[in-house]
Scaffold this motif. Structure first.
Motif, PDB file in Angstrom:
ATOM      1  N   ALA A  48     -17.742 -53.494   1.572  1.00 40.87           N
ATOM      2  CA  ALA A  48     -19.148 -53.370   1.965  1.00 40.87           C
ATOM      3  C   ALA A  48     -20.020 -53.820   0.806  1.00 40.87           C
ATOM      4  N   THR A  49     -21.191 -54.338   1.130  1.00 42.04           N
ATOM      5  CA  THR A  49     -22.179 -54.675   0.103  1.00 42.04           C
ATOM      6  C   THR A  49     -23.410 -53.801   0.312  1.00 42.04           C
ATOM      7  N   VAL A  50     -23.920 -53.287  -0.780  1.00 45.52           N
ATOM      8  CA  VAL A  50     -25.073 -52.390  -0.755  1.00 45.52           C
ATOM      9  C   VAL A  50     -26.102 -52.897  -1.758  1.00 45.52           C
ATOM     10  N   THR A  51     -27.355 -52.956  -1.347  1.00 43.33           N
ATOM     11  CA  THR A  51     -28.437 -53.285  -2.274  1.00 43.33           C
ATOM     12  C   THR A  51     -29.189 -51.999  -2.592  1.00 43.33           C
ATOM     13  N   SER A  52     -29.153 -51.621  -3.861  1.00 44.31           N
ATOM     14  CA  SER A  52     -29.768 -50.366  -4.282  1.00 44.31           C
ATOM     15  C   SER A  52     -30.520 -50.583  -5.582  1.00 44.31           C
ATOM     16  N   GLY A  53     -31.471 -49.699  -5.850  1.00 45.57           N
ATOM     17  CA  GLY A  53     -32.228 -49.856  -7.083  1.00 45.57           C
ATOM     18  C   GLY A  53     -33.185 -48.718  -7.330  1.00 45.57           C
ATOM     19  N   VAL A  54     -34.095 -48.965  -8.262  1.00 46.27           N
ATOM     20  CA  VAL A  54     -35.040 -47.942  -8.692  1.00 46.27           C
ATOM     21  C   VAL A  54     -36.438 -48.546  -8.739  1.00 46.27           C
ATOM     22  N   ALA A  55     -37.407 -47.816  -8.220  1.00 39.02           N
ATOM     23  CA  ALA A  55     -38.823 -48.169  -8.351  1.00 39.02           C
ATOM     24  C   ALA A  55     -39.499 -47.062  -9.151  1.00 39.02           C
ATOM     25  N   THR A  56     -40.184 -47.433 -10.234  1.00 37.83           N
ATOM     26  CA  THR A  56     -40.835 -46.447 -11.099  1.00 37.83           C
ATOM     27  C   THR A  56     -42.293 -46.823 -11.316  1.00 37.83           C
ATOM     28  N   ALA A  74     -28.723 -45.887 -16.010  1.00 45.08           N
ATOM     29  CA  ALA A  74     -27.960 -44.751 -15.488  1.00 45.08           C
ATOM     30  C   ALA A  74     -27.305 -45.106 -14.158  1.00 45.08           C
ATOM     31  N   LEU A  75     -28.016 -45.849 -13.309  1.00 45.34           N
ATOM     32  CA  LEU A  75     -27.461 -46.252 -12.016  1.00 45.34           C
ATOM     33  C   LEU A  75     -26.250 -47.165 -12.201  1.00 45.34           C
ATOM     34  N   ILE A  76     -26.375 -48.156 -13.070  1.00 47.30           N
ATOM     35  CA  ILE A  76     -25.261 -49.085 -13.298  1.00 47.30           C
ATOM     36  C   ILE A  76     -24.069 -48.353 -13.902  1.00 47.30           C
ATOM     37  N   ASP A  77     -24.325 -47.410 -14.803  1.00 48.73           N
ATOM     38  CA  ASP A  77     -23.231 -46.631 -15.405  1.00 48.73           C
ATOM     39  C   ASP A  77     -22.473 -45.840 -14.347  1.00 48.73           C
ATOM     40  N   VAL A  78     -23.202 -45.207 -13.420  1.00 47.58           N
ATOM     41  CA  VAL A  78     -22.528 -44.396 -12.411  1.00 47.58           C
ATOM     42  C   VAL A  78     -21.779 -45.275 -11.414  1.00 47.58           C
ATOM     43  N   LEU A  79     -22.280 -46.483 -11.155  1.00 48.49           N
ATOM     44  CA  LEU A  79     -21.557 -47.406 -10.281  1.00 48.49           C
ATOM     45  C   LEU A  79     -20.224 -47.801 -10.919  1.00 48.49           C
ATOM     46  N   LYS A  80     -20.263 -48.112 -12.201  1.00 49.81           N
ATOM     47  CA  LYS A  80     -19.036 -48.509 -12.895  1.00 49.81           C
ATOM     48  C   LYS A  80     -18.060 -47.345 -12.998  1.00 49.81           C
ATOM     49  N   SER A  81     -18.581 -46.144 -13.253  1.00 49.89           N
ATOM     50  CA  SER A  81     -17.701 -44.975 -13.350  1.00 49.89           C
ATOM     51  C   SER A  81     -17.107 -44.606 -11.995  1.00 49.89           C
ATOM     52  N   SER A  82     -17.722 -45.110 -10.905  1.00 51.64           N
ATOM     53  CA  SER A  82     -17.199 -44.862  -9.555  1.00 51.64           C
ATOM     54  C   SER A  82     -16.151 -45.894  -9.149  1.00 51.64           C
ATOM     55  N   GLY A  83     -15.840 -46.816 -10.062  1.00 50.00           N
ATOM     56  CA  GLY A  83     -14.785 -47.785  -9.787  1.00 50.00           C
ATOM     57  C   GLY A  83     -15.273 -49.177  -9.439  1.00 50.00           C
ATOM     58  N   VAL A  84     -16.585 -49.415  -9.465  1.00 51.02           N
ATOM     59  CA  VAL A  84     -17.110 -50.748  -9.166  1.00 51.02           C
ATOM     60  C   VAL A  84     -16.977 -51.625 -10.409  1.00 51.02           C
ATOM     61  N   GLU A  85     -16.387 -52.807 -10.240  1.00 54.73           N
ATOM     62  CA  GLU A  85     -16.179 -53.702 -11.371  1.00 54.73           C
ATOM     63  C   GLU A  85     -17.465 -54.443 -11.735  1.00 54.73           C
ATOM     64  N   ASP A  86     -17.509 -54.919 -12.987  1.00 51.94           N
ATOM     65  CA  ASP A  86     -18.694 -55.634 -13.472  1.00 51.94           C
ATOM     66  C   ASP A  86     -19.039 -56.826 -12.583  1.00 51.94           C
ATOM     67  N   LYS A  87     -18.021 -57.568 -12.133  1.00 49.07           N
ATOM     68  CA  LYS A  87     -18.257 -58.775 -11.343  1.00 49.07           C
ATOM     69  C   LYS A  87     -18.840 -58.467  -9.972  1.00 49.07           C
ATOM     70  N   ASP A  88     -18.764 -57.205  -9.560  1.00 44.04           N
ATOM     71  CA  ASP A  88     -19.266 -56.817  -8.243  1.00 44.04           C
ATOM     72  C   ASP A  88     -20.658 -56.192  -8.297  1.00 44.04           C
ATOM     73  N   ILE A  89     -21.311 -56.277  -9.454  1.00 43.52           N
ATOM     74  CA  ILE A  89     -22.677 -55.773  -9.605  1.00 43.52           C
ATOM     75  C   ILE A  89     -23.564 -56.939 -10.033  1.00 43.52           C
ATOM     76  N   GLN A  90     -24.569 -57.248  -9.228  1.00 47.57           N
ATOM     77  CA  GLN A  90     -25.436 -58.394  -9.522  1.00 47.57           C
ATOM     78  C   GLN A  90     -26.898 -58.023  -9.285  1.00 47.57           C
ATOM     79  N   THR A  91     -27.737 -58.299 -10.285  1.00 49.65           N
ATOM     80  CA  THR A  91     -29.173 -58.078 -10.109  1.00 49.65           C
ATOM     81  C   THR A  91     -29.698 -59.002  -9.015  1.00 49.65           C
TER      82      THR A  91
END
Length: 247
Positions: A48-56, A74-91
């Motif tokens: 699955a692909t999910v688009t998520s982020g933060v508005a401040t 913090a969001l990117i850290d928790v994604l990686k700690s949940s098992g998501v690889e670097d190549k699967d996270i894109q701004t």
């Protein structure tokens, strides 16, 4: 009298000369049949692909950006700690814009006063590929818990569609051949050589999923229930044949 007959005689002669060419064109005419075949293949998604982020928000653009950068880290850290690889996270989105407040007040000339800037908003989004669907609900829950306040949909898919598309193409061609044979048999003629083949592809999600997969996913992530459903991949093939007619 002779002059009046001459044009008619010439016209008849020209028609006679043109007749063999017309017969030749008729003899070279090829009868064809064009058929559209459809092939479908369904598969349970494995990613699955999910688009998520933060508005401040902040009083200044700098304040909003600083707060946003901390939350996104913090969001990117928790994604990686949940098992998501670097190549699967894109701004996939970043913006800075002012926040306005509008007023009904008017100036001395009766014109409405322009809106006033009261601060700034920074938005940053990442598109994430989740390759373990059993962890999807947990990843969504962790993202929101750590500060994600925008999630723009969850799109399911199949990571490798090569074999699925091969099967869909075979099904589409089989469908086209069966239809063509049905029509030619009813017409008392035979299929000849294939003259042209073209295809179109599409896919669409189905609303239902197998009960076993649904229960396994619910047990793994009770906080955010998700439904993977099924993906249907479709190929439409257009085939043109010559028609062999009995002489």
């Amino acid at each position: 009298m002779y002059k009046a007959i001459l044009p008619i005689t010439a016209a008849i002669s020209l028609a006679a000369l043109a007749t063999p060419a017309a017969f030749a064109e008729e003899k070279d005419y090829i009868s064809t049949i064009s058929i559209q075949g459809v092939g479908d293949v369904s598969a349970v998604p494995d990613m699955a692909t999910v688009t998520s982020g933060v508005a401040t928000d902040g009083e200044t653009a700098r304040d909003a950006l600083t707060a946003n950068s901390e939350a996104m880290a913090a969001l990117i850290d928790v994604l990686k700690s949940s098992g998501v690889e670097d190549k699967d996270i894109q701004t996939s989105g970043f913006s800075v814009h002012p926040n306005y407040v509008h007023t009904d007040k008017r100036d001395a000339n009766g014109y409405r006063m322009p809106p006033k800037i009261i601060g700034y908003r920074v938005s940053n989004n990442v598109t994430v590929a989740i390759r373990d669907l059993d962890s999807l609900g947990g990843v969504l829950d962790a993202a929101v818990t750590v500060g994600a306040n925008t999630i723009n949909g969850v799109n399911f898919g199949v990571s490798d569609t090569d074999e699925l598309m091969k099967q869909a193409r075979q099904n589409a061609m089989k469908d086209a051949i069966e239809k063509a044979e049905l029509y030619t048999s009813a017409a008392g003629v035979d299929l000849g050589n294939i003259m042209n083949i073209s295809e179109n592809q599409s896919y669409s999600p189905a609303p239902m999923m197998k009960m076993g997969a649904r229960m396994e996913m619910a047990d793994a992530a009770m906080a955010v229930p998700v439904e993977a459903g099924e993906m249907t991949y479709s190929v439409t093939v257009n085939v043109q044949w010559e028609i062999d007619q009995a002489e």
